[in-house]
Design a protein around this motif. Structure first.
Motif, PDB file in Angstrom:
ATOM      1  N   LEU A  25       0.833  -1.188   0.000  1.00  0.00           N
ATOM      2  CA  LEU A  25       0.000   0.000   0.000  1.00  0.00           C
ATOM      3  C   LEU A  25       0.872   1.244   0.000  1.00  0.00           C
ATOM      4  N   SER A  26       0.367   2.317  -0.585  1.00  0.00           N
ATOM      5  CA  SER A  26       1.125   3.559  -0.600  1.00  0.00           C
ATOM      6  C   SER A  26       1.156   4.154   0.799  1.00  0.00           C
ATOM      7  N   LYS A  27       2.204   4.903   1.055  1.00  0.00           N
ATOM      8  CA  LYS A  27       2.351   5.525   2.373  1.00  0.00           C
ATOM      9  C   LYS A  27       1.258   6.561   2.575  1.00  0.00           C
ATOM     10  N   ALA A  28       0.617   6.497   3.736  1.00  0.00           N
ATOM     11  CA  ALA A  28      -0.453   7.440   4.035  1.00  0.00           C
ATOM     12  C   ALA A  28       0.125   8.825   4.304  1.00  0.00           C
ATOM     13  N   THR A  29      -0.647   9.839   3.977  1.00  0.00           N
ATOM     14  CA  THR A  29      -0.246  11.214   4.263  1.00  0.00           C
ATOM     15  C   THR A  29      -1.013  11.710   5.475  1.00  0.00           C
ATOM     16  N   ASP A  30      -0.275  12.236   6.441  1.00  0.00           N
ATOM     17  CA  ASP A  30      -0.904  12.700   7.675  1.00  0.00           C
ATOM     18  C   ASP A  30      -1.427  14.111   7.514  1.00  0.00           C
ATOM     19  N   ASP A  31      -2.656  14.338   7.970  1.00  0.00           N
ATOM     20  CA  ASP A  31      -3.180  15.696   8.021  1.00  0.00           C
ATOM     21  C   ASP A  31      -2.438  16.459   9.105  1.00  0.00           C
ATOM     22  N   GLY A  32      -2.365  17.752   8.925  1.00  0.00           N
ATOM     23  CA  GLY A  32      -1.643  18.569   9.894  1.00  0.00           C
ATOM     24  C   GLY A  32      -2.165  18.400  11.304  1.00  0.00           C
ATOM     25  N   ASP A  33      -3.492  18.277  11.458  1.00  0.00           N
ATOM     26  CA  ASP A  33      -4.069  18.163  12.794  1.00  0.00           C
ATOM     27  C   ASP A  33      -3.793  16.812  13.426  1.00  0.00           C
ATOM     28  N   LYS A  34      -3.457  15.805  12.604  1.00  0.00           N
ATOM     29  CA  LYS A  34      -3.293  14.458  13.131  1.00  0.00           C
ATOM     30  C   LYS A  34      -1.828  14.077  13.345  1.00  0.00           C
ATOM     31  N   LYS A  35      -0.907  14.906  12.870  1.00  0.00           N
ATOM     32  CA  LYS A  35       0.494  14.531  12.941  1.00  0.00           C
ATOM     33  C   LYS A  35       0.958  14.272  14.365  1.00  0.00           C
ATOM     34  N   SER A  36       0.516  15.096  15.285  1.00  0.00           N
ATOM     35  CA  SER A  36       0.981  14.974  16.655  1.00  0.00           C
ATOM     36  C   SER A  36       0.437  13.733  17.339  1.00  0.00           C
ATOM     37  N   THR A  37      -0.736  13.265  16.918  1.00  0.00           N
ATOM     38  CA  THR A  37      -1.355  12.108  17.578  1.00  0.00           C
ATOM     39  C   THR A  37      -1.239  10.832  16.753  1.00  0.00           C
ATOM     40  N   ASN A  38      -0.695  10.919  15.537  1.00  0.00           N
ATOM     41  CA  ASN A  38      -0.611   9.753  14.671  1.00  0.00           C
ATOM     42  C   ASN A  38       0.769   9.682  14.032  1.00  0.00           C
ATOM     43  N   ARG A  39       1.800   9.757  14.858  1.00  0.00           N
ATOM     44  CA  ARG A  39       3.163   9.718  14.351  1.00  0.00           C
ATOM     45  C   ARG A  39       3.465   8.365  13.729  1.00  0.00           C
ATOM     46  N   ARG A  40       4.384   8.362  12.773  1.00  0.00           N
ATOM     47  CA  ARG A  40       4.670   7.147  12.025  1.00  0.00           C
ATOM     48  C   ARG A  40       6.044   6.582  12.368  1.00  0.00           C
ATOM     49  N   VAL A  41       6.128   5.264  12.274  1.00  0.00           N
ATOM     50  CA  VAL A  41       7.391   4.564  12.507  1.00  0.00           C
ATOM     51  C   VAL A  41       8.074   4.431  11.149  1.00  0.00           C
ATOM     52  N   LYS A  42       9.089   5.227  10.926  1.00  0.00           N
ATOM     53  CA  LYS A  42       9.727   5.298   9.619  1.00  0.00           C
ATOM     54  C   LYS A  42      10.546   4.046   9.324  1.00  0.00           C
ATOM     55  N   ASP A  43      10.611   3.709   8.032  1.00  0.00           N
ATOM     56  CA  ASP A  43      11.432   2.614   7.512  1.00  0.00           C
ATOM     57  C   ASP A  43      11.045   1.249   8.089  1.00  0.00           C
ATOM     58  N   ILE A  44       9.780   1.123   8.468  1.00  0.00           N
ATOM     59  CA  ILE A  44       9.260  -0.141   9.006  1.00  0.00           C
ATOM     60  C   ILE A  44       8.078  -0.568   8.151  1.00  0.00           C
ATOM     61  N   GLU A  45       7.914  -1.881   7.965  1.00  0.00           N
ATOM     62  CA  GLU A  45       6.768  -2.407   7.228  1.00  0.00           C
ATOM     63  C   GLU A  45       6.039  -3.453   8.053  1.00  0.00           C
ATOM     64  N   ILE A  46       4.714  -3.385   8.031  1.00  0.00           N
ATOM     65  CA  ILE A  46       3.869  -4.390   8.672  1.00  0.00           C
ATOM     66  C   ILE A  46       3.244  -5.239   7.567  1.00  0.00           C
ATOM     67  N   CYS A  47       3.273  -6.551   7.723  1.00  0.00           N
ATOM     68  CA  CYS A  47       2.770  -7.464   6.699  1.00  0.00           C
ATOM     69  C   CYS A  47       1.576  -8.254   7.239  1.00  0.00           C
ATOM     70  N   VAL A  48       0.485  -8.272   6.477  1.00  0.00           N
ATOM     71  CA  VAL A  48      -0.728  -8.998   6.875  1.00  0.00           C
ATOM     72  C   VAL A  48      -1.075 -10.015   5.789  1.00  0.00           C
ATOM     73  N   PRO A  49      -0.800 -11.298   5.990  1.00  0.00           N
ATOM     74  CA  PRO A  49      -1.165 -12.324   5.002  1.00  0.00           C
ATOM     75  C   PRO A  49      -2.674 -12.599   5.056  1.00  0.00           C
ATOM     76  N   ILE A  50      -3.321 -12.581   3.896  1.00  0.00           N
ATOM     77  CA  ILE A  50      -4.754 -12.841   3.833  1.00  0.00           C
ATOM     78  C   ILE A  50      -5.061 -13.878   2.753  1.00  0.00           C
ATOM     79  N   VAL A  51      -6.238 -14.471   2.854  1.00  0.00           N
ATOM     80  CA  VAL A  51      -6.754 -15.371   1.819  1.00  0.00           C
ATOM     81  C   VAL A  51      -8.173 -14.920   1.510  1.00  0.00           C
ATOM     82  N   TYR A  52      -8.524 -14.860   0.214  1.00  0.00           N
ATOM     83  CA  TYR A  52      -9.905 -14.568  -0.167  1.00  0.00           C
ATOM     84  C   TYR A  52     -10.335 -15.571  -1.221  1.00  0.00           C
ATOM     85  N   GLY A  53     -11.618 -15.919  -1.220  1.00  0.00           N
ATOM     86  CA  GLY A  53     -12.070 -16.910  -2.181  1.00  0.00           C
ATOM     87  C   GLY A  53     -13.530 -17.265  -2.010  1.00  0.00           C
TER      88      GLY A  53
END
Length: 273
Positions: A25-53
Motif C-alpha cells: 500500500l502507498s504511504k499514508a499522508t498525515d493531516d496537519g491536525d493528526k500529525k501529533s497524535t498519529n506519528r509514524r514509525v519510519k522505515d518499518i513495514e507491517i505485513c498482513v497475510p490474507i486469503v480470499y475466495g
C-alpha cells in the motif's frame, strides 16, 4: 485512488492461486491536525497475510434453474486468525441480478452466503481502520460453481473451492497501529530497535463486543486450502521484517555519526633537505 489487485490464475491448474503476490500500500499522508497524535514509525513495514475466495456446494435434488448452488465468498487470515484489528469492513459487489448487490460486512468473519446458478466476478473492497490506511484495497475474484473435471455428476458433498493468497504490506505504519498489532498472531511485525517506545495500545472500538472473528472453527474450515508455500512465505516475511529492523538501527547509528563533529585531517608536512 483505491489500490487495486486482480486475481492470478493457478499455475498448476488447481483451485488455489499460488502465493506469489505482495500488495504494498502507498504511504499514508498525515493531516496537519493528526500529525501529533498519529506519528509514524519510519522505515518499518507491517505485513498482513490474507486469503480470499469462494466455496460452492451443488444443491443436488434441491437445485432449480435459478438456484443450483449455494456459495460463500470470504476474506480470512492466512492462518485463520481474526482480521478485525486491521480491516474495518469489507464490501462485496455481486452481480446486478442479485437483490441489493452491494453487500457491506461490518465485522469479522468477513463473508456472505448466497444461492444462484451462474458464475461471475465478485468485487471485494477492503476498508482499513483509520490509523492503518486511509485508502481502500480492491480485489477481484471469479466465482466458480463447477469443477474442472465434469466427467460425472457433480457431488453435493464435495464443494468447488477457489482461493487466493496475498500479503498486504503497510509501509511506515502509525505508532497507534503498530502498537495494536505488534503481538497479533495474524500480523507480521519487525522487532523495533532497543529503546524505541510506543504509545499504549488502543483496541478497536467495540471489537470485543462483536464476538469471535477468527475462522479456526468455521463450519467450512475443513475445505479451506492449506497453501503449501504459505508457512515458508510467513517465515520469509518474518526474516524480511528483521532485516527492516536492522536497517532502521543502522540508519539511526549513521544519523548520530553524521551529527558528530568530524576530526580535522592532519596537515601534510614536507621534510626539507
Amino acid at each position: 485512488m483505491p489500490h487495486t489487485a486482480t486475481e492470478a490464475p493457478a499455475e498448476d491448474g488447481g483451485s488455489a492461486s499460488k502465493p506469489q503476490r505482495i500488495i504494498k500500500l502507498s504511504k499514508a499522508t498525515d493531516d496537519g491536525d493528526k500529525k501529533s497524535t498519529n506519528r509514524r514509525v519510519k522505515d518499518i513495514e507491517i505485513c498482513v497475510p490474507i486469503v480470499y475466495g469462494t466455496i460452492a456446494f451443488y444443491l443436488g435434488r434441491k437445485a432449480s434453474e435459478s438456484q443450483s448452488h449455494k456459495w460463500t465468498v470470504y476474506v480470512r487470515g492466512a492462518t485463520n486468525e481474526d482480521l478485525g484489528a486491521v480491516i474495518k469492513h469489507v464490501v462485496f459487489q455481486l452481480h446486478p441480478s442479485f437483490n441489493n448487490p452491494t453487500r457491506i460486512v461490518e465485522s469479522p468473519p468477513f463473508e456472505l452466503s448466497e444461492c444462484g446458478w451462474g458464475e461471475f466476478e465478485i468485487g471485494i473492497s477492503l476498508f482499513f481502520h483509520g490509523d492503518a490506511c486511509d485508502k481502500q484495497l480492491d480485489l477481484y475474484h471469479h466465482l466458480k460453481l463447477y469443477p474442472e473435471d465434469e466427467s460425472g455428476p457433480q457431488s453435493t458433498k464435495k464443494p468447488v473451492v477457489v482461493e487466493s493468497y496475498n500479503e498486504i504490506v503497510f509501509p511506515d505504519p502509525s505508532e497507534c497501529f503498530f502498537a495494536r498489532v505488534q503481538n497479533h498472531p495474524a500480523v507480521q511485525v519487525p522487532r523495533l530497535p532497543a529503546g524505541f517506545s510506543l504509545p499504549a495500545s488502543v483496541p478497536v472500538e467495540n471489537m470485543n463486543e462483536k464476538g469471535r472473528g477468527d475462522t479456526k472453527d468455521h463450519p467450512l474450515s475443513q475445505w479451506f486450502i492449506n497453501f503449501s508455500e504459505a508457512d515458508e512465505l510467513l517465515r520469509l516475511a518474518a526474516a524480511r521484517q528483521q532485516v527492516q529492523a536492522h536497517i532502521v538501527k543502522l540508519r539511526r547509528q549513521l544519523s548520530v555519526i553524521d551529527g558528530m563533529p568530524q576530526p580535522l585531517k592532519p596537515a601534510s608536512s614536507y621534510e626539507c633537505t
